[in-house]
Enzyme design. Structure first.
Site, PDB file in Angstrom:
ATOM      1  N   THR A 117       0.818  -1.225   0.000  1.00 44.64           N
ATOM      2  CA  THR A 117       0.000   0.000   0.000  1.00 44.64           C
ATOM      3  C   THR A 117       0.848   1.268   0.000  1.00 44.64           C
ATOM      4  O   THR A 117       1.967   1.272   0.552  1.00 44.64           O
ATOM      5  CB  THR A 117      -0.911   0.009   1.251  1.00 44.64           C
ATOM      6  N   TYR A 141      -1.474  -0.129   9.980  1.00 48.77           N
ATOM      7  CA  TYR A 141      -1.788  -0.788   8.702  1.00 48.77           C
ATOM      8  C   TYR A 141      -0.585  -0.657   7.753  1.00 48.77           C
ATOM      9  O   TYR A 141      -0.050  -1.654   7.254  1.00 48.77           O
ATOM     10  CB  TYR A 141      -3.053  -0.163   8.098  1.00 48.77           C
TER      11      TYR A 141
END
Ligand code: UDP
Length: 327
Positions: A117, A141
């Protein structure tokens, strides 16, 4: 049959990847614990229910199908939750991925495509985010995804595991044939929440923060169509099968849109008012995340064809109205 093990194949991006793999002549084997995925989304190959933390189950599935490669999508992916429950992100995203990578190496399956990501980059003022930008994630995350990237590097040195790592920007849209589409449990993403609000299935959308240092004060993101994104994965798989080395690719379009711009585009696509209110910032959000790289286009031959805001929202809207979608 050439099997590809697709973790998280019952989820949003994983299910679209399975369709693309099937169309490219592979057989996707979905490995998913169904905590956030939907079994109804498994339409393109066999399904094996299991958790990434269950090594015996993983070994069993590798032995049964002898996949030639892994595509690893299964992960927890909500920034807000990552801020309040970081331990879950380290245990599931890092611990679970380590387990999967070890099982893959043990089975002799040495080609690995990983969904990472742009959240691994964190906040960078006015810097173009290319693949060499320093990774300074703002939340667990992003940190958990960066840690898995590091594991892949170490496992290449030790065992010859080759990886293609894709750092996604904001994925949106849906299969234009509406066989699969976007859904999360719970839903936290901008486009589906907004479309639900338009249909009156949810309360008004809250815009998270209007005091960012951007032209209209709301966060800017680079939105990429899920079908273009999964096409890149098939190209990444072929890259590995051609014996090319491990590589990191950003997947974004290089164009950013603010939350207000997404709202305006949705109003024009759906021809309906978007109910929304203005709220405070969401913890962990970066001001602006826009890809500054065309490496995937230049090296993989990736050519995104549906990644305009207009098409992404049209496809998402069609999926919402298809009767398959449940909010
Ligand atoms: N966003 C928002 N309201 C919502 C959900 C998201 O204003 O209910 C904003 C969020 O702050 C971010 C953008 O929309 O700037 C995209 O958020 P999303 O959760 O879809 O993806 P993320 O950028 O977190 O990966």
């Amino acid at each position: 049959m050439t099997h590809i093990l697709v973790t998280g194949g019952a989820g949003y991006i994983g299910s679209h990847a399975c369709k693309a793999l099937k169309q490219a002549g592979f057989t996707p084997v979905v490995y998913d614990n169904l905590i956030t995925g939907w079994q109804d989304a498994v339409k393109f190959g066999p399904f094996e229910q299991g958790d990434l933390t269950d090594r015996a189950r993983l070994d069993q599935v590798f032995a049964k199908y002898q996949p030639v490669a892994v595509m690893h999508f299964a992960a927890l992916s909500q920034v807000g939750e990552a801020m309040s429950q970081p331990g879950r992100y380290w245990a599931n995203n890092v611990g679970g991925s380590l387990n999967l990578i070890e099982a893959s190496v043990a089975a002799g399956c040495l080609d690995f495509v990983f969904s990472s990501t742009c959240a691994t980059y964190g906040e960078h003022d006015n810097v173009v985010l290319d693949e060499n930008t320093p990774q300074r994630p703002l939340n667990a995350y992003g940190a958990s995804k960066r840690a898995v990237e590091d594991i892949l590097t170490d496992f290449e040195a030790a065992y010859g595991l080759r990886s293609v790592i894709f750092r996604y920007f904001n994925v949106a849209g849906a299969d234009p044939e509406a066989e699969v589409g976007e859904f999360h449990r719970p839903e936290t993403h901008l486009v589906p929440l907004m479309l639900d609000a338009i249909e009156g299935k949810r309360d008004a959308l809250t815009v998270f923060g209007t005091d960012y240092d951007t032209p209209d004060g709301t966060c800017i993101r680079d939105y990429v169509h899920v079908c273009d994104l999964v096409d890149a994965h098939v190209l990444g798989l072929k890259w590995l099968q051609d014996g090319k080395g491990s590589r990191v690719f950003n997947l974004g379009t290089g164009t950013g849109f603010s939350v207000r711009e997404v709202i305006n585009q949705s109003r024009s696509v759906t021809n309906r008012e978007v109910p929304y209110s203005l709220g405070p910032r969401r913890a962990g959000d970066c001001t602006k995340l826009v890809s500054g790289s065309t490496r995937a286009e230049l090296e993989l031959g990736w050519s995104p064809s549906r990644s305009t805001l207009d098409v992404m929202i049209k496809d998402a809207w069609a999926w919402h109205q298809s009767g398959h979608y449940e909010s």
